[in-house]
Write a protein that holds these residues in place. Structure first.
Motif, PDB file in Angstrom:
ATOM      1  N   VAL A  29       6.504  -3.652   9.408  1.00 18.33           N
ATOM      2  CA  VAL A  29       5.386  -2.710   8.808  1.00 18.33           C
ATOM      3  C   VAL A  29       5.526  -1.083   9.626  1.00 18.33           C
ATOM      4  CG1 VAL A  29       3.644  -3.836   9.639  1.00 18.33           C
ATOM      5  CG2 VAL A  29       3.261  -2.523   7.740  1.00 18.33           C
ATOM      6  N   THR A  31       0.422   1.298   9.104  1.00 16.21           N
ATOM      7  CA  THR A  31      -0.002   0.503   8.046  1.00 16.21           C
ATOM      8  C   THR A  31      -0.340  -0.748   8.484  1.00 16.21           C
ATOM      9  OG1 THR A  31       1.612   1.871   6.471  1.00 16.21           O
ATOM     10  CG2 THR A  31       0.585  -0.165   5.579  1.00 16.21           C
ATOM     11  N   ALA A  53       3.628   1.725   1.343  1.00 16.00           N
ATOM     12  CA  ALA A  53       4.653   1.727   2.691  1.00 16.00           C
ATOM     13  C   ALA A  53       5.872   0.841   2.473  1.00 16.00           C
ATOM     14  CB  ALA A  53       3.702   1.438   3.816  1.00 16.00           C
ATOM     15  N   ASP A  67       0.775  -1.048  -0.037  1.00 18.58           N
ATOM     16  CA  ASP A  67       0.170  -0.051   0.039  1.00 18.58           C
ATOM     17  C   ASP A  67       0.857   1.381  -0.001  1.00 18.58           C
ATOM     18  OD1 ASP A  67      -2.398   1.186  -0.002  1.00 18.58           O
ATOM     19  OD2 ASP A  67      -2.941   1.092   2.025  1.00 18.58           O
ATOM     20  N   CYS A  88       8.414  -1.873   3.439  1.00 18.90           N
ATOM     21  CA  CYS A  88       8.287  -2.720   4.503  1.00 18.90           C
ATOM     22  C   CYS A  88       9.333  -3.728   4.356  1.00 18.90           C
ATOM     23  CB  CYS A  88       7.100  -3.583   4.293  1.00 18.90           C
ATOM     24  SG  CYS A  88       5.523  -2.932   4.505  1.00 18.90           S
ATOM     25  N   SER A 148      -3.823  -2.240   8.334  1.00 16.66           N
ATOM     26  CA  SER A 148      -4.537  -2.523   6.922  1.00 16.66           C
ATOM     27  C   SER A 148      -3.668  -3.845   6.171  1.00 16.66           C
ATOM     28  CB  SER A 148      -4.366  -1.534   5.833  1.00 16.66           C
ATOM     29  OG  SER A 148      -2.785  -0.846   5.796  1.00 16.66           O
TER      30      SER A 148
END
Lengths: 123, 365
Positions: B207, B211, B188, B186, B190, B214
């Motif tokens: 993460v 975030t 972001a 999404d 990670c 989600s």
């Protein structure tokens, strides 16, 4: 959570069903819920003499070990040996198949709690 | 007390899903959502999701970070630098030791580059390790504690690679165990590491805090046909014990060394020295006095932490014990005199009685 009206209780979350001078003893629905899955039980042998409040066995879940306490003074006259191989009966039927011992009561029945008093302890 | 406990970014999800919560290392964490044995078996047969956002993330950054990491850690961090073509690095398990060789924490190191090394540390030890590291950090290396901004989700079980592939791309499924690489969810950034604490395939995903929820919900949603379910710390403990993985505070503490704990494979003496290596070198030469073993009961009873062990060589102590949901049998680990061997008959004192047990091989399953 079920609390049976016709049983009596202890502060240690055990139930007692009295039939003349013989008491059937187990742990309450509340107790089994708190413990989670019971995986192991240790019970006394028939003939064991118990004083009130004496530890008569243990009930263990995956994470916890709890002592069982004699709700009254008396002699153990019967033990639910089926629990050795099926301790999960304590979870599925705490007031029935999950019974633990029967004892011939010598004294102490007066100190037991009513269902109403016990319900107040669990809220 | 509960108002002083910290909450992970998934705390709301746990309580909305009726998890039984309890304090753990200063955090309010889910112990179980259903029953421990059911969650345990889901991880062995399908997939379990664990919120492990309470774990700490400490970065050493700057020129010389790798060399400093190697001073502070028993394994050889230089062996893990990412491959220049695939960008996949190796995650290295090992210990941070005090000067006496005692274990301050067991950690996983992720060397992203010679100038950037991530350590994942136990929640209970974040402050201790941060202070220990900062005592040894010298400019231009700097220590960054990202624990408060980094969530972590463990995706564990035989179906985990398939689920991770759906979220992060099919190439994730090709990663071998104990590897890591950068991924995106999404938008972001990670880090996906094929590590875990269950002995199953899968990954732990670092993460960003905001975030985490989600990502968790996407894993639950996209994994429903693969049998995914949330798993609490209760089953996390039975799963690790079946595989014989150490738990800090039980098997490991500051008065134990990696050699006593059976972790000599995480100690690299040839990399040029590290804090605490003197005591370990002596132990390697002279042998250890006690060692960690696996124990299987032969009589009824569940050995628990602190119970005493009796052997022909002397006494010992149980460090962890439980009822194995898979074996339907009591299993344990404990320290015994080093003369005790696999297969030996021993006794464990349970509820006042000595009961027969045997020294077993790891893993139990």
């Amino acid at each position: 959570m079920v609390i049976r009206d016709d049983y009596r209780y202890t502060k240690d979350h055990e139930w007692v069903s009295l039939d003349a001078d013989v008491a059937c003893v187990g742990i309450t629905d509340y107790a089994q819920e708190q413990l989670g899955e019971v995986v192991y039980v240790e019970l006394p042998t028939v003939g064991t003499s118990l004083s009130e409040g004496e530890s008569f066995g243990v009930v263990e879940s995956t994470k916890s070990v709890s002592d069982l306490y004699a709700p009254m003074a008396g002699e153990v006259v019967e033990v639910n040996s089926l629990l050795i191989d099926a301790p999960e009966n304590i979870n599925t039927d705490p007031y029935g198949d999950g019974w633990m011992i029967k004892m011939r009561v010598e004294s102490g029945a007066d100190a037991l709690l009513s269902a109403v008093d016990y319900a107040a302890l669990t809220t | 007390m509960s108002d002083t406990l910290k909450e992970t970014p998934l705390h709301g999800w746990h309580t909305e899903h009726q998890a039984i919560m309890a304090p753990f290392a200063g955090w309010e964490m889910p112990i179980r959502y259903s029953q421990i044995s059911e969650e345990h078996c889901a991880v062995r047969e399908a997939i379990g999701l664990f919120d492990v956002s309470h774990m700490g993330e400490l970065w050493l950054r700057g020129e010389g970070a790798l060399a400093l990491a190697n001073r502070l850690f028993t394994n050889d961090v230089s062996k893990g630098l990412p491959d220049s073509e695939t960008s996949v690095g190796r995650a290295l398990y090992g210990a941070v030791l005090n000067e006496d060789g005692g274990i301050l924490d067991d950690v996983i190191a992720y060397p992203h580059s010679p100038e950037s090394v991530l350590f994942c540390v136990n929640a209970s030890n974040v402050t201790k390790i941060r202070e220990w590291f900062s005592k040894h950090v010298v400019a231009p290396v700097e220590l960054v504690d990202a624990s408060g901004s980094t969530g972590q989700i463990a995706v564990q079980g035989p179906n985990a690679p398939a689920l991770l592939g759906r979220i992060f791309g099919a190439e994730i499924q090709e990663m071998k165990p104990m590897r890591f690489r950068a991924v995106e969810f999404d938008g972001a950034a990670c880090i996906l590491a094929t590590t875990g604490y269950t002995g199953e395939r899968g990954a732990e995903v670092f993460v960003p805090w905001g975030t985490a929820r989600s990502l968790w919900e996407a894993l639950m949603d996209k994994g429903s046909d693969l049998g995914v379910q949330p798993v609490g710390l209760g089953a996390r403990d039975t799963l690790r014990l079946e595989k014989g993985f150490c738990l800090y505070g039980n098997e490991l503490n500051e008065s134990r060394t990696p050699l006593e704990a059976g972790l000599s494979w995480t100690v690299k003496f040839d990399k040029g020295g590290f804090l605490g290596d003197g005591v370990l070198l002596k132990q390697r030469e002279n042998g250890v006095q006690s060692k960690l073993v696996a124990i299987q009961m032969e009589e009824r009873g569940i050995p628990r932490t602190g119970y005493s062990i009796h052997t022909s060589e002397g006494n010992g102590t149980i460090t962890s014990g439980t009822f194995s949901p898979l074996l339907k049998q009591a299993i344990a680990m404990g320290y015994v005199p080093s003369g005790v061997n696999i297969g030996d008959e021993i006794q464990v004192e349970i509820h006042g009685k000595l009961r027969s047990a045997r020294v077993a091989k790891l893993p139990f399953v």
